[in-house]
Design a protein around this motif. Structure first.
Motif, mmCIF file in Angstrom:
data_model
loop_
_atom_site.group_PDB
_atom_site.id
_atom_site.type_symbol
_atom_site.label_atom_id
_atom_site.label_comp_id
_atom_site.label_asym_id
_atom_site.label_seq_id
_atom_site.Cartn_x
_atom_site.Cartn_y
_atom_site.Cartn_z
ATOM 1 N N VAL A 168 0.834 -1.197 0.000
ATOM 2 C CA VAL A 168 0.000 0.000 0.000
ATOM 3 C C VAL A 168 0.870 1.249 0.000
ATOM 4 C CG1 VAL A 168 -1.574 1.376 1.420
ATOM 5 C CG2 VAL A 168 -2.042 -1.046 1.049
ATOM 6 N N ARG A 169 1.912 1.238 0.803
ATOM 7 C CA ARG A 169 2.789 2.402 0.892
ATOM 8 C C ARG A 169 3.546 2.638 -0.415
ATOM 9 N NH1 ARG A 169 6.638 1.447 5.038
ATOM 10 N NH2 ARG A 169 5.909 -0.653 5.427
ATOM 11 N N ALA A 170 3.971 1.549 -1.055
ATOM 12 C CA ALA A 170 4.670 1.674 -2.333
ATOM 13 C C ALA A 170 3.749 2.252 -3.403
ATOM 14 C CB ALA A 170 5.214 0.319 -2.774
ATOM 15 N N GLN A 171 2.500 1.812 -3.406
ATOM 16 C CA GLN A 171 1.536 2.330 -4.383
ATOM 17 C C GLN A 171 1.286 3.818 -4.163
ATOM 18 O OE1 GLN A 171 0.114 0.418 -6.990
ATOM 19 N NE2 GLN A 171 -0.347 2.503 -7.687
ATOM 20 N N ARG A 172 1.184 4.232 -2.914
ATOM 21 C CA ARG A 172 0.986 5.652 -2.614
ATOM 22 C C ARG A 172 2.171 6.479 -3.103
ATOM 23 N NH1 ARG A 172 -1.044 4.817 3.651
ATOM 24 N NH2 ARG A 172 -3.191 4.172 3.201
ATOM 25 N N ARG A 173 3.363 5.978 -2.853
ATOM 26 C CA ARG A 173 4.576 6.693 -3.284
ATOM 27 C C ARG A 173 4.636 6.756 -4.809
ATOM 28 N NH1 ARG A 173 7.939 10.543 -2.410
ATOM 29 N NH2 ARG A 173 10.114 10.134 -2.799
ATOM 30 N N ALA A 229 8.850 6.835 -12.216
ATOM 31 C CA ALA A 229 8.605 5.944 -11.083
ATOM 32 C C ALA A 229 8.419 4.512 -11.556
ATOM 33 C CB ALA A 229 7.376 6.403 -10.304
ATOM 34 N N ASP A 230 8.976 3.565 -10.816
ATOM 35 C CA ASP A 230 8.819 2.144 -11.083
ATOM 36 C C ASP A 230 8.329 1.485 -9.802
ATOM 37 O OD1 ASP A 230 10.143 -0.754 -10.831
ATOM 38 O OD2 ASP A 230 9.807 -0.340 -12.962
ATOM 39 N N PHE A 231 7.151 0.847 -9.847
ATOM 40 C CA PHE A 231 6.538 0.304 -8.632
ATOM 41 C C PHE A 231 7.451 -0.686 -7.921
ATOM 42 C CE2 PHE A 231 4.134 -2.944 -6.353
ATOM 43 C CZ PHE A 231 3.404 -2.159 -5.468
ATOM 44 N N ASP A 232 8.069 -1.615 -8.657
ATOM 45 C CA ASP A 232 8.915 -2.631 -8.027
ATOM 46 C C ASP A 232 10.117 -2.004 -7.329
ATOM 47 O OD1 ASP A 232 7.249 -4.678 -8.837
ATOM 48 O OD2 ASP A 232 8.331 -5.026 -10.711
ATOM 49 N N ASP A 233 10.704 -0.986 -7.952
ATOM 50 C CA ASP A 233 11.836 -0.288 -7.323
ATOM 51 C C ASP A 233 11.401 0.405 -6.038
ATOM 52 O OD1 ASP A 233 13.541 -1.092 -9.323
ATOM 53 O OD2 ASP A 233 13.502 0.818 -10.415
ATOM 54 N N ILE A 234 10.219 1.007 -6.080
ATOM 55 C CA ILE A 234 9.707 1.718 -4.908
ATOM 56 C C ILE A 234 9.399 0.738 -3.781
ATOM 57 C CG2 ILE A 234 7.805 3.126 -4.026
ATOM 58 C CD1 ILE A 234 7.624 4.378 -6.838
ATOM 59 N N LEU A 235 8.783 -0.397 -4.108
ATOM 60 C CA LEU A 235 8.469 -1.404 -3.091
ATOM 61 C C LEU A 235 9.750 -1.909 -2.426
ATOM 62 C CD1 LEU A 235 6.515 -3.250 -1.587
ATOM 63 C CD2 LEU A 235 6.625 -4.841 -3.523
ATOM 64 N N LYS A 236 10.761 -2.170 -3.230
ATOM 65 C CA LYS A 236 12.049 -2.620 -2.686
ATOM 66 C C LYS A 236 12.635 -1.561 -1.759
ATOM 67 C CE LYS A 236 16.674 -4.162 -4.035
ATOM 68 N NZ LYS A 236 17.628 -4.364 -5.172
ATOM 69 N N ASN A 237 12.548 -0.299 -2.172
ATOM 70 C CA ASN A 237 13.057 0.804 -1.358
ATOM 71 C C ASN A 237 12.304 0.903 -0.031
ATOM 72 O OD1 ASN A 237 12.493 4.175 -1.012
ATOM 73 N ND2 ASN A 237 14.599 3.439 -0.946
ATOM 74 N N VAL A 238 10.970 0.760 -0.077
ATOM 75 C CA VAL A 238 10.155 0.814 1.136
ATOM 76 C C VAL A 238 10.571 -0.288 2.108
ATOM 77 C CG1 VAL A 238 7.821 0.354 2.022
ATOM 78 C CG2 VAL A 238 8.142 1.969 0.144
ATOM 79 N N GLN A 239 10.748 -1.508 1.594
ATOM 80 C CA GLN A 239 11.109 -2.642 2.441
ATOM 81 C C GLN A 239 12.513 -2.483 3.025
ATOM 82 O OE1 GLN A 239 10.358 -5.589 -0.597
ATOM 83 N NE2 GLN A 239 8.352 -6.137 0.276
ATOM 84 N N GLU A 240 13.437 -1.967 2.211
ATOM 85 C CA GLU A 240 14.801 -1.749 2.696
ATOM 86 C C GLU A 240 14.831 -0.673 3.779
ATOM 87 O OE1 GLU A 240 16.954 -0.802 -0.834
ATOM 88 O OE2 GLU A 240 17.381 -2.905 -1.325
ATOM 89 N N ARG A 241 14.056 0.391 3.570
ATOM 90 C CA ARG A 241 14.031 1.470 4.558
ATOM 91 C C ARG A 241 13.399 0.996 5.869
ATOM 92 N NH1 ARG A 241 11.740 6.919 2.229
ATOM 93 N NH2 ARG A 241 12.413 7.613 4.295
ATOM 94 N N ASP A 242 12.369 0.153 5.774
ATOM 95 C CA ASP A 242 11.755 -0.401 6.986
ATOM 96 C C ASP A 242 12.802 -1.147 7.808
ATOM 97 O OD1 ASP A 242 9.298 0.564 6.277
ATOM 98 O OD2 ASP A 242 8.413 -1.376 5.776
ATOM 99 N N TYR A 243 13.595 -1.960 7.126
ATOM 100 C CA TYR A 243 14.594 -2.776 7.834
ATOM 101 C C TYR A 243 15.658 -1.893 8.467
ATOM 102 C CZ TYR A 243 18.009 -6.347 8.937
ATOM 103 O OH TYR A 243 18.880 -7.151 9.620
ATOM 104 N N ILE A 244 16.186 -0.948 7.682
ATOM 105 C CA ILE A 244 17.241 -0.069 8.200
ATOM 106 C C ILE A 244 16.731 0.770 9.363
ATOM 107 C CG2 ILE A 244 18.753 1.888 7.654
ATOM 108 C CD1 ILE A 244 18.921 0.799 4.788
ATOM 109 N N ASP A 245 15.534 1.353 9.185
ATOM 110 C CA ASP A 245 14.985 2.228 10.222
ATOM 111 C C ASP A 245 14.744 1.472 11.528
ATOM 112 O OD1 ASP A 245 15.006 4.309 8.424
ATOM 113 O OD2 ASP A 245 12.866 4.200 7.957
ATOM 114 N N SER A 246 14.322 0.216 11.417
ATOM 115 C CA SER A 246 13.974 -0.567 12.612
ATOM 116 C C SER A 246 15.181 -1.212 13.279
ATOM 117 C CB SER A 246 12.959 -1.663 12.252
ATOM 118 O OG SER A 246 11.776 -1.096 11.719
ATOM 119 N N HIS A 247 16.295 -1.336 12.545
ATOM 120 C CA HIS A 247 17.456 -2.054 13.072
ATOM 121 C C HIS A 247 18.674 -1.175 13.341
ATOM 122 C CE1 HIS A 247 15.049 -5.394 11.508
ATOM 123 N NE2 HIS A 247 15.719 -6.173 12.306
#
Length: 233
Positions: free
Chosen positions: A160-165, A176-194
């Motif tokens: 949902v967040r990737a689609q909004r972005r 914009a490329d949806f798959d690139d954005i989704l990957k970026n969202v997931q990577e940022r989640d991991y970095i931000d949380s760890h």
């Protein structure tokens, strides 16, 4: 009516900034986009060649960035056309530049640096020292304003967040490329949380808001109700 401090934390691209900006405008509070501050530092580092490719990995020249931190001045100016504040880096309007995918893909490593966070937190605390402020980010309710009267932790599914972005970038006429954005969202989640310094986490006294299936108007109504409860309580 007393003026309170409102801290809105959460994952990237979950609508925190939109919620915070709208609430601040409606109740007459000052809005501070802390994510824009870290994005501005990232833009400064990119412009000044502080990201180096080493053996296929992107490395930050931390010593150079630390040396140049006193040269980084971030401010916000209200834009009467949009009804929202714009971000300025050393007096230059950078609102569009800091939302690019290039900045998005480099901001999390910058935000993990202790000296960067220390400098930004000091600026943020100065901005909100008198209350009457709405601030959103990753560590507002846990580090910047642990005494905030209203804390909200916002989340939504990565898809949902990737689609909004994706929709946001396309609406601005940006590539914009949806798959690139989704990957970026997931990577940022991991970095931000760890990350070691001020990791993203829900404060013990924060209200959880999963807005995966909520409209913007529904979010605004929910947040306004929580605000009224705090100022009238």
């Amino acid at each position: 009516m007393k003026k309170i401090t409102i801290a809105i934390d959460g994952h990237s691209s979950c609508g925190k900034s939109t919620m915070a900006k709208d609430l601040a405008r409606e109740v007459g509070y000052v809005y501070v986009d802390t994510g824009a501050m870290y994005r501005s530092v990232t833009l400064f580092a990119l412009r000044n060649g502080m990201f180096k490719e080493t053996e296929g990995q992107t490395v930050i020249d931390e010593e150079e960035l630390k040396r140049r931190m006193p040269d980084i001045h971030i401010s916000f100016k209200f834009n009467p056309e949009t009804g929202r504040p714009d971000t300025y880096l050393n007096g230059e309007l950078v609102e569009k530049e800091i939302r690019s995918m290039e900045v998005s893909s480099h901001v999390s490593p910058i935000a993990t640096l202790a000296f960067v966070r220390e400098a930004m937190v000091a600026q943020q605390q100065q901005m909100g020292r008198d209350g009457g402020v709405v601030m959103d980010g990753r560590d507002i309710g846990t580090v910047v304003f642990p005494q905030a009267e209203l804390k909200v932790f916002v989340t939504a599914s990565p898809e949902v967040r990737a689609q909004r972005r994706f929709d946001e970038l396309k609406a601005k006429g940006m590539e914009a490329d949806f798959d690139d954005i989704l990957k970026n969202v997931q990577e940022r989640d991991y970095i931000d949380s760890h990350r070691e310094v001020s990791p993203l986490r829900q404060a013990d006294d924060a209200l959880l808001l999963d807005n995966s299936n909520m409209t913007i108007s529904e979010q605004k109504e929910w947040l306004m109700e929580r605000f009224k409860e705090r100022v009238q309580g």
